[in-house]
Design an enzyme around this catalytic site. Structure first.
Site, PDB file in Angstrom:
ATOM      1  CD  GLU A 222      -9.348  -4.653   3.421  1.00  0.00           C
ATOM      2  OE1 GLU A 222      -8.631  -3.788   2.890  1.00  0.00           O
ATOM      3  OE2 GLU A 222      -9.507  -4.735   4.653  1.00  0.00           O
ATOM      4  CE  LYS A 238      -7.020   1.452   7.688  1.00  0.00           C
ATOM      5  NZ  LYS A 238      -6.824   0.430   8.678  1.00  0.00           N
TER       6      LYS A 238
END
Length: 411
Positions: A222, A238
């Site tokens: 990420e 997410k």
């Protein structure tokens, strides 16, 4: 706080390093020149300290929107690590539980210069490489990793999920990311095991960084924030499912996962808007499904033009701690995290990557492990919404930690 100025360079380890993200003609000839280590108890503003230290060593980070030229004959850039605790401090959040890795600093900045010596570049998989050993093991000592001990039981984790759901029901928060921790004793040298994490599939920010009695190994996919040519980019993740055809279909069809994801994308848009030119924030890609090890994860890309005069310190204050590992609203989520998590987040959920003149690339330290003098530590968790099922959240955290634990055990 530990700070090495240029006059003390000869006392630093002179190990050759190779850091991804550096200019290609610098690979294989980088040396540590100076480092700054800071802990929350030292006082002061870690973002300002990082910017001052880097500027003082010739890394142009005072105006990220201004074009900067890399000079191969001078300082190349720096590795930067900022803990979740330091990020919460920058955001004005409630103090979290005590860290399980007190040897680990909350801010590390390692400045790299060049050497005329050159070795064949063996491209490492991450933003940093060891500068000093986490410990001095006996070379003859074989790698051994003991039993993992969790900071909370599955039942306690599930109870924390229910507590977040109750807070959502009261209107205190919309979403909170809960993170668990586990530690295991070890024998031998932890650095090879930590470095191996960078080989995990999808580890965009795989790599290591170390100091006296501590080391970090990261396998994060990420992007917390990237700056290149005056453009700011963040890529929040997410939404998680097993990396099967059915899992992908389920993730794409999940109303709960999409709602959770869009909420964090909106939070990240707001974070970037604080340091961007007015009207320049945009969502370039929404809910793209990508693979990390045996998991599908949903990722979006949000970008903006850097505001005039934006410096590193202001950027760190805007984006730390990352929205995808805190929740919404961010300060209210930090209050819940401080109340519910039994131990601090240590090396996890912070920032780790490369800072150079005119270019920054910091990953979010999910899928991250740390070593102190006698234990390895791992963290994993997930975002909790009103629609969360406690048992499913406990299982998801275990699935995220499993590849990291397995590779560390392999040594």
């Amino acid at each position: 706080m530990r700070k090495n100025e240029p006059t003390g360079v000869e006392t630093l380890p002179q190990a050759l390093i190779d850091v991804p993200g550096t200019p290609d003609d610098c690979r294989g000839r980088l040396l540590e020149r100076a480092r700054l280590e800071w802990r929350c108890g030292d006082g002061g503003d870690p973002a300002a300290l990082a910017q001052e230290f880097l500027t003082g060593h010739g890394v142009a980070v005072a105006d990220l929107g201004r074009p900067a030229r890399h000079d191969p004959d001078r300082v190349c850039g720096a590795a930067l690590y900022l803990s979740a605790a330091a990020g919460a401090l920058l955001a004005g959040g409630a103090p979290a539980a005590v860290t399980p890795v007190p040897a680990l600093p909350d801010l590390v900045v390692v400045v790299y210069g060049h050497t005329d010596r050159h070795r064949p570049a063996t491209r490492a998989a991450g933003p940093g490489t060891p500068a000093t050993a986490a410990r001095r093991p006996d070379p003859a000592e074989r790698w051994w990793l003991g039993r993992w001990r969790e900071s909370w039981t599955p039942a306690q984790h599930a109870d924390a999920v229910e507590a977040v759901r109750a807070a959502i029901g009261r209107g205190d928060v919309y979403q909170v990311n809960l993170v668990g921790h586990a530690a295991a004793p070890y024998a031998g040298d932890p650095l090879p095991a930590l470095a191996r994490l960078g080989a995990l599939p999808g580890a965009r920010y795989g790599g290591t960084l170390s100091g006296l009695d501590w080391a970090i190994g990261c396998a994060s996919p990420e992007t917390l924030v990237e700056v290149d040519g005056g453009r700011l980019v963040t890529r929040p993740i997410k939404g998680t499912r097993p990396a099967t055809a059915a899992g992908r279909r389920e993730l794409l069809a999940s109303v709960k996962e999409r709602a959770e994801h869009v909420m964090i994308v909106d939070l990240e848009r707001n974070d970037l808007a604080r340091v961007a030119r007015t009207g320049s924030v945009r969502v370039d890609e929404l809910f793209a499904v990508r693979r990390w090890c045996d998991l599908w994860q949903a990722e979006s890309t949000v970008s903006a033009a850097a505001a005039d005069g934006l410096g590193l310190a202001e950027l760190l204050r805007a984006v730390c701690p990352g929205g995808s590992v805190t929740g919404a609203p961010k300060l209210a989520a930090l209050d819940r995290i401080a109340a519910l998590e039994p131990v601090g987040r240590g090396a996890s959920m912070g920032a780790f990557g490369w800072v150079g003149s005119g270019r920054i690339d910091l990953g979010l330290t999910i899928r991250t492990a740390a070593a102190d003098a006698d234990r390895l530590h791992v963290w994993a968790g997930g975002g909790i919404t009103w629609g969360s099922d406690p048992a499913a959240e406990v299982a998801e955290a275990a699935a995220k930690a499993a590849p990291v634990r397995a590779l560390l055990a392999a040594g």
